[in-house]
Design a protein around this motif. Structure first.
Motif, PDB file in Angstrom:
ATOM      1  N   TYR A 345       0.903  -0.874   0.222  1.00 48.95           N
ATOM      2  CA  TYR A 345       0.171   0.081  -0.234  1.00 48.95           C
ATOM      3  C   TYR A 345       1.244   1.335  -0.248  1.00 48.95           C
ATOM      4  O   TYR A 345       0.802   2.294  -0.767  1.00 48.95           O
ATOM      5  CB  TYR A 345      -0.717  -0.020   0.896  1.00 48.95           C
ATOM      6  CG  TYR A 345      -1.868  -1.021   1.503  1.00 48.95           C
ATOM      7  CD1 TYR A 345      -2.986  -1.036  -0.175  1.00 48.95           C
ATOM      8  CD2 TYR A 345      -2.696  -2.025   2.039  1.00 48.95           C
ATOM      9  CE1 TYR A 345      -3.619  -1.548  -0.368  1.00 48.95           C
ATOM     10  CE2 TYR A 345      -3.370  -2.095   2.196  1.00 48.95           C
ATOM     11  CZ  TYR A 345      -4.244  -2.629   0.885  1.00 48.95           C
ATOM     12  OH  TYR A 345      -5.591  -3.399   0.767  1.00 48.95           O
ATOM     13  N   ALA A 346       1.564   1.146   0.808  1.00 44.46           N
ATOM     14  CA  ALA A 346       3.146   2.201   0.793  1.00 44.46           C
ATOM     15  C   ALA A 346       3.347   2.612  -0.526  1.00 44.46           C
ATOM     16  O   ALA A 346       3.530   3.945  -1.269  1.00 44.46           O
ATOM     17  CB  ALA A 346       3.889   1.982   1.361  1.00 44.46           C
ATOM     18  N   GLY A 349       1.125   4.274  -2.612  1.00 47.61           N
ATOM     19  CA  GLY A 349       0.687   5.631  -2.654  1.00 47.61           C
ATOM     20  C   GLY A 349      -0.765   5.638  -1.395  1.00 47.61           C
ATOM     21  O   GLY A 349      -1.419   6.803  -1.248  1.00 47.61           O
ATOM     22  N   TRP A 351      -2.336   5.091   1.343  1.00 51.13           N
ATOM     23  CA  TRP A 351      -1.859   5.657   2.839  1.00 51.13           C
ATOM     24  C   TRP A 351      -2.983   5.548   3.672  1.00 51.13           C
ATOM     25  O   TRP A 351      -2.866   4.740   5.051  1.00 51.13           O
ATOM     26  CB  TRP A 351      -1.550   6.808   2.936  1.00 51.13           C
ATOM     27  CG  TRP A 351       0.109   7.504   2.095  1.00 51.13           C
ATOM     28  CD1 TRP A 351      -0.239   8.692   1.059  1.00 51.13           C
ATOM     29  CD2 TRP A 351       1.581   6.772   2.237  1.00 51.13           C
ATOM     30  NE1 TRP A 351       1.201   8.128   0.639  1.00 51.13           N
ATOM     31  CE2 TRP A 351       2.245   7.152   1.527  1.00 51.13           C
ATOM     32  CE3 TRP A 351       1.627   6.287   3.349  1.00 51.13           C
ATOM     33  CZ2 TRP A 351       3.091   7.133   1.755  1.00 51.13           C
ATOM     34  CZ3 TRP A 351       2.980   5.640   2.936  1.00 51.13           C
ATOM     35  CH2 TRP A 351       3.778   6.063   1.560  1.00 51.13           C
TER      36      TRP A 351
END
Length: 429
Positions: A345-346, A349, A351
């Protein structure tokens, strides 16, 4: 009945049958406790093992050497080497089996310092080690990567009455040298064997695959077939691992199909895991997902984990979410899947979803434990965890590590882009 449960490691069934036996007022004997203890050989059966041991003490059958040896083995294989050692130290007399089961316990745990110290004490007391003792030590060296000790044991196999041309010893040495990264010495032993079995070929193929020598692994497999040896499911697992790590998708599919079509070997979970890994490495995530859905058996955490790792490499959030959801259900308390999904997910992007996974970890009280590595120096194992500063020489260790990291980075830049960019990188370090 107890013996049957012991053979198949069915501790809970054995314990239930034992309780039924007591209700029927049958008195257990030495054989009962030996078979009961033999069925408790895993960490999740330790509680039952302790109850059985306490019953043996109450009935006065715990003084028999064979019973004590079995309980030492039970505690060792269940991960409680402290209790095993306490029993061993309190023995009024010991046999070769007593020494061997205790040494095996330490070796299985990778604690070669204790295993070797006990082995030396065994020889000093005049008890000669047997084949099982040496095989346990050799196996332990492979688990802990203790190459120096492994070589020392290899050099002394004839001394202890176990000929170095013994097939079992040779197979164990091939496995040990391979796991310690010394694949050349493993091949020397393999080539000089007067007699080879399927296990010998499989162990050498697996050794090549483990050390990234993929072409040799596949060439050896083809030679094995040409000489008339029949591969087993472990042989195919080693071959598929070699294909996965070398990215040989066509070969991987060929061997995977050959298993059942030619040798009537049904693929197991490990074989499917290799194929999912291979498809994932090649970016064929939808095909990997389709393979999983068409499996005859229920996919385990290893298979879903392989798919999730591939999704991280290729940044496929959609398939990753499906794999992670299955892992959350299969292993809700294991941190790896949560951390992997959060990183995916990071990288994308996303968040809000990253925060959701981290929140889920906190709610479920899931902790990520630091990685650990072991290095063997001057006859002793030294264990290090990520970020550890407790070692007496940690300042020197981190100084050398930083230097090696800098050297590796510079070498990578020099090979990739030439000297000019290497100089630029050095200015920023």
């Amino acid at each position: 009945m107890f013996k049957a449960y012991a053979i198949f490691g069915e501790a809970f069934e054995a314990f239930g049958f034992y309780r039924l036996m007591l209700r029927e007022e049958f008195k257990p004997d030495l054989s009962t406790f030996i078979n009961l203890a033999a069925s408790c050989q895993k960490p999740d059966t330790l509680t039952q093992g302790r109850l059985i041991h306490s019953q043996a003490i109450c009935l006065g059958t715990d003084q028999d050497i064979e019973v004590i040896n079995t309980f030492i083995s039970m505690y060792s294989k269940s991960g409680d080497t402290c209790s095993a050692r306490l029993l061993f130290d309190c023995m009024p007399s010991r046999t070769c089996v007593s020494w061997t089961v205790m040494i095996s316990g330490y070796a299985e745990k990778g604690d070669m310092d204790e295993a070797l110290a006990l082995f030396n004490a065994m020889t000093i007391t005049g008890v000669s080690p047997d084949l099982v003792t040496l095989l346990s030590l050799i196996s332990g060296c492979g688990k802990s990567g203790s190459l120096e000790i492994g070589k020392w044991i290899d050099a002394r196999t004839d001394t202890y009455g176990c000929k170095r041309d013994n097939v079992m010893v040779c197979n164990a040495l091939i496995d040990m040298y391979s796991k310690c990264g010394s694949v050349t010495e493993a091949r020397d032993i393999f080539d000089n064997m007067t007699e080879k079995t399927v296990v010998s070929w499989t162990t050498m193929i697996a050794g090549y695959a483990l050390n990234g020598v993929f072409l040799e692994a596949l060439e050896l497999f083809n030679k094995m077939i040409d000489l008339g040896y029949k591969p087993n499911h472990i042989t195919f697992l080693a071959v598929l691992q070699a294909c996965a790590h070398s990215g040989s998708l066509e070969k991987g599919w060929e061997y995977f199909l050959t298993m059942e079509e030619v040798y009537s070997i049904s693929p197991g979970l490990d074989h499917y895991s290799c194929m999912v890994d291979l498809l994932g490495r090649k970016g064929k995530l939808e095909e990997a997902l389709e393979l999983i859905r068409n499996m005859s058996a229920k996919p385990d955490a290893g298979i879903w984990g392989a798919l999730l790792s591939a999704c991280k490499i290729h940044r496929n959030v959609e398939v990753a979410e499906q794999a992670a959801e299955c892992l959350f259900n299969l292993e809700p308390e294991t941190a790896a899947a949560y951390v992997e999904m959060a990183n995916i997910y990071a990288a994308a992007g996303m968040w809000d979803r990253f925060a959701k996974v981290r929140s889920m970890m906190k709610r479920r009280k899931i902790k990520k434990y630091p990685g650990e590595s072991v290095i063997h120096v001057n006859g002793k194992n030294h264990t290090f965890t990520v970020g550890e500063r407790d070692h007496a020489e940690h300042e020197t260790i981190y100084l050398v590590l930083d230097g090696l990291s800098l050297f590796a980075r510079d070498e990578h830049i020099l090979r990739k882009d030439g000297y000019a960019e290497q100089s630029y990188e050095l200015r920023w370090v």
